[in-house]
Structure formats: C-alpha cells, structure tokens
Design a protein around this motif. Structure first.
Motif, PDB file in Angstrom:
ATOM      1  N   LYS A 219      -2.004 -19.050 -73.654  1.00 35.57           N
ATOM      2  CA  LYS A 219      -1.867 -17.597 -73.573  1.00 35.57           C
ATOM      3  C   LYS A 219      -0.407 -17.151 -73.431  1.00 35.57           C
ATOM      4  O   LYS A 219       0.017 -16.233 -74.132  1.00 35.57           O
ATOM      5  CB  LYS A 219      -2.717 -17.071 -72.419  1.00 35.57           C
ATOM      6  CG  LYS A 219      -2.895 -15.580 -72.415  1.00 35.57           C
ATOM      7  CD  LYS A 219      -3.898 -15.159 -71.368  1.00 35.57           C
ATOM      8  CE  LYS A 219      -4.084 -13.665 -71.378  1.00 35.57           C
ATOM      9  NZ  LYS A 219      -5.057 -13.252 -70.363  1.00 35.57           N
ATOM     10  N   PRO A 220       0.411 -17.791 -72.558  1.00 31.66           N
ATOM     11  CA  PRO A 220       1.825 -17.402 -72.511  1.00 31.66           C
ATOM     12  C   PRO A 220       2.564 -17.658 -73.826  1.00 31.66           C
ATOM     13  O   PRO A 220       3.452 -16.895 -74.199  1.00 31.66           O
ATOM     14  CB  PRO A 220       2.397 -18.258 -71.386  1.00 31.66           C
ATOM     15  CG  PRO A 220       1.246 -18.573 -70.515  1.00 31.66           C
ATOM     16  CD  PRO A 220       0.089 -18.693 -71.442  1.00 31.66           C
TER      17      PRO A 220
ATOM     18  N   LYS B 279       1.721 -14.786 -76.110  1.00 27.65           N
ATOM     19  CA  LYS B 279       2.426 -13.575 -75.684  1.00 27.65           C
ATOM     20  C   LYS B 279       3.905 -13.653 -76.063  1.00 27.65           C
ATOM     21  O   LYS B 279       4.492 -12.666 -76.512  1.00 27.65           O
ATOM     22  CB  LYS B 279       2.272 -13.382 -74.180  1.00 27.65           C
ATOM     23  CG  LYS B 279       0.881 -13.002 -73.789  1.00 27.65           C
ATOM     24  CD  LYS B 279       0.927 -11.840 -72.854  1.00 27.65           C
ATOM     25  CE  LYS B 279      -0.471 -11.501 -72.408  1.00 27.65           C
ATOM     26  NZ  LYS B 279      -0.880 -10.213 -72.861  1.00 27.65           N
TER      27      LYS B 279
ATOM     28  N   LEU C  48      -9.749 -24.441 -69.483  1.00 27.08           N
ATOM     29  CA  LEU C  48      -9.430 -23.088 -69.039  1.00 27.08           C
ATOM     30  C   LEU C  48      -8.046 -23.032 -68.401  1.00 27.08           C
ATOM     31  O   LEU C  48      -7.288 -22.087 -68.636  1.00 27.08           O
ATOM     32  CB  LEU C  48     -10.478 -22.595 -68.040  1.00 27.08           C
ATOM     33  CG  LEU C  48     -11.825 -22.223 -68.647  1.00 27.08           C
ATOM     34  CD1 LEU C  48     -12.845 -21.960 -67.540  1.00 27.08           C
ATOM     35  CD2 LEU C  48     -11.699 -21.027 -69.553  1.00 27.08           C
ATOM     36  N   TYR C  49      -7.696 -24.038 -67.610  1.00 30.64           N
ATOM     37  CA  TYR C  49      -6.375 -24.088 -66.989  1.00 30.64           C
ATOM     38  C   TYR C  49      -5.287 -24.129 -68.067  1.00 30.64           C
ATOM     39  O   TYR C  49      -4.306 -23.399 -67.997  1.00 30.64           O
ATOM     40  CB  TYR C  49      -6.275 -25.319 -66.088  1.00 30.64           C
ATOM     41  CG  TYR C  49      -4.902 -25.526 -65.506  1.00 30.64           C
ATOM     42  CD1 TYR C  49      -4.459 -24.764 -64.435  1.00 30.64           C
ATOM     43  CD2 TYR C  49      -4.040 -26.484 -66.038  1.00 30.64           C
ATOM     44  CE1 TYR C  49      -3.197 -24.950 -63.902  1.00 30.64           C
ATOM     45  CE2 TYR C  49      -2.774 -26.678 -65.519  1.00 30.64           C
ATOM     46  CZ  TYR C  49      -2.354 -25.907 -64.448  1.00 30.64           C
ATOM     47  OH  TYR C  49      -1.103 -26.088 -63.931  1.00 30.64           O
ATOM     48  N   ARG C  50      -5.487 -24.955 -69.082  1.00 33.22           N
ATOM     49  CA  ARG C  50      -4.507 -25.064 -70.167  1.00 33.22           C
ATOM     50  C   ARG C  50      -4.399 -23.746 -70.941  1.00 33.22           C
ATOM     51  O   ARG C  50      -3.320 -23.326 -71.333  1.00 33.22           O
ATOM     52  CB  ARG C  50      -4.879 -26.196 -71.108  1.00 33.22           C
ATOM     53  CG  ARG C  50      -3.856 -26.422 -72.199  1.00 33.22           C
ATOM     54  CD  ARG C  50      -4.187 -27.662 -73.019  1.00 33.22           C
ATOM     55  NE  ARG C  50      -3.142 -27.913 -73.963  1.00 33.22           N
ATOM     56  CZ  ARG C  50      -3.084 -27.372 -75.196  1.00 33.22           C
ATOM     57  NH1 ARG C  50      -4.037 -26.554 -75.588  1.00 33.22           N
ATOM     58  NH2 ARG C  50      -2.091 -27.646 -76.006  1.00 33.22           N
ATOM     59  N   HIS C  51      -5.544 -23.099 -71.141  1.00 37.10           N
ATOM     60  CA  HIS C  51      -5.524 -21.827 -71.873  1.00 37.10           C
ATOM     61  C   HIS C  51      -4.670 -20.795 -71.140  1.00 37.10           C
ATOM     62  O   HIS C  51      -3.856 -20.104 -71.759  1.00 37.10           O
ATOM     63  CB  HIS C  51      -6.942 -21.290 -72.050  1.00 37.10           C
ATOM     64  CG  HIS C  51      -7.001 -19.915 -72.631  1.00 37.10           C
ATOM     65  ND1 HIS C  51      -6.766 -19.677 -73.963  1.00 37.10           N
ATOM     66  CD2 HIS C  51      -7.210 -18.716 -72.065  1.00 37.10           C
ATOM     67  CE1 HIS C  51      -6.855 -18.372 -74.190  1.00 37.10           C
ATOM     68  NE2 HIS C  51      -7.126 -17.764 -73.050  1.00 37.10           N
ATOM     69  N   PHE C  52      -4.869 -20.672 -69.831  1.00 36.40           N
ATOM     70  CA  PHE C  52      -4.169 -19.627 -69.076  1.00 36.40           C
ATOM     71  C   PHE C  52      -2.742 -19.994 -68.717  1.00 36.40           C
ATOM     72  O   PHE C  52      -1.946 -19.118 -68.409  1.00 36.40           O
ATOM     73  CB  PHE C  52      -4.946 -19.267 -67.813  1.00 36.40           C
ATOM     74  CG  PHE C  52      -6.168 -18.439 -68.107  1.00 36.40           C
ATOM     75  CD1 PHE C  52      -6.051 -17.154 -68.597  1.00 36.40           C
ATOM     76  CD2 PHE C  52      -7.434 -18.960 -67.917  1.00 36.40           C
ATOM     77  CE1 PHE C  52      -7.164 -16.392 -68.883  1.00 36.40           C
ATOM     78  CE2 PHE C  52      -8.555 -18.209 -68.200  1.00 36.40           C
ATOM     79  CZ  PHE C  52      -8.426 -16.924 -68.679  1.00 36.40           C
ATOM     80  N   THR C  53      -2.386 -21.276 -68.736  1.00 37.38           N
ATOM     81  CA  THR C  53      -1.024 -21.656 -68.354  1.00 37.38           C
ATOM     82  C   THR C  53      -0.140 -22.036 -69.534  1.00 37.38           C
ATOM     83  O   THR C  53       1.082 -21.970 -69.414  1.00 37.38           O
ATOM     84  CB  THR C  53      -1.040 -22.841 -67.374  1.00 37.38           C
ATOM     85  OG1 THR C  53      -1.706 -23.942 -67.987  1.00 37.38           O
ATOM     86  CG2 THR C  53      -1.732 -22.457 -66.077  1.00 37.38           C
TER      87      THR C  53
END
Length: 77
Positions: free
Chosen positions: A44-45, A48, A36-41
């Motif tokens: 996902k960026p 985007k 989850l940490y890797r996904h959001f940091t």
C-alpha cells in the motif's frame, strides 16, 4: 478383543486428522496475517508513493474536477 483394537485404531486415526486440521488452520491463519501485514506495510505505501510521483509529474488521470465547471443543468421538481 478385536473390537477394542479397531476402536483404538480409529481413535488414533481420528486424532491424527483432527491435529492435521488444527495445524492447517494455524498455518493458514499465519499466512493470512503475514499477507495482510505485507499489504499494509509494503504494498500500500508503494502504491501511494507511485501515485504521488505520477501526480507530481503531471500524469494525472484527467483534469481536476474541483477546477472545472459543471455544465449539467439542475433538475427541479
């Protein structure tokens, strides 16, 4: 005497299984958190940034809906 030795062996085996399950739970929680940490940091960026790059290049998914006129008739009751 034999019964006591059998119970002691079963208790040790049960304790080993319980510790193994606890360890697997902790390891799985760690892996899930890192994912989850890797996904959001990271992921996902990156998505985007890629989407923004595509929009700036003009490779959008189609015409901008806000600038087109809706030709569907209005339903009235």
């Amino acid at each position: 005497m034999k019964r006591q030795a059998k119970n002691r062996l079963m208790d040790r085996m049960h304790r080993g299984v319980v510790y193994t399950c606890m360890g697997l739970t902790l390891w799985g929680t760690y892996k899930l958190g890192m994912g989850l940490y890797r996904h959001f940091t990271v992921i996902k960026p990156a998505y985007k940034a890629e989407e923004l790059r595509m929009l700036e290049a003009g490779a959008g998914t189609g015409p901008d809906v806000s600038q087109t006129r809706d030709a569907a008739p209005t339903l009235r009751t």
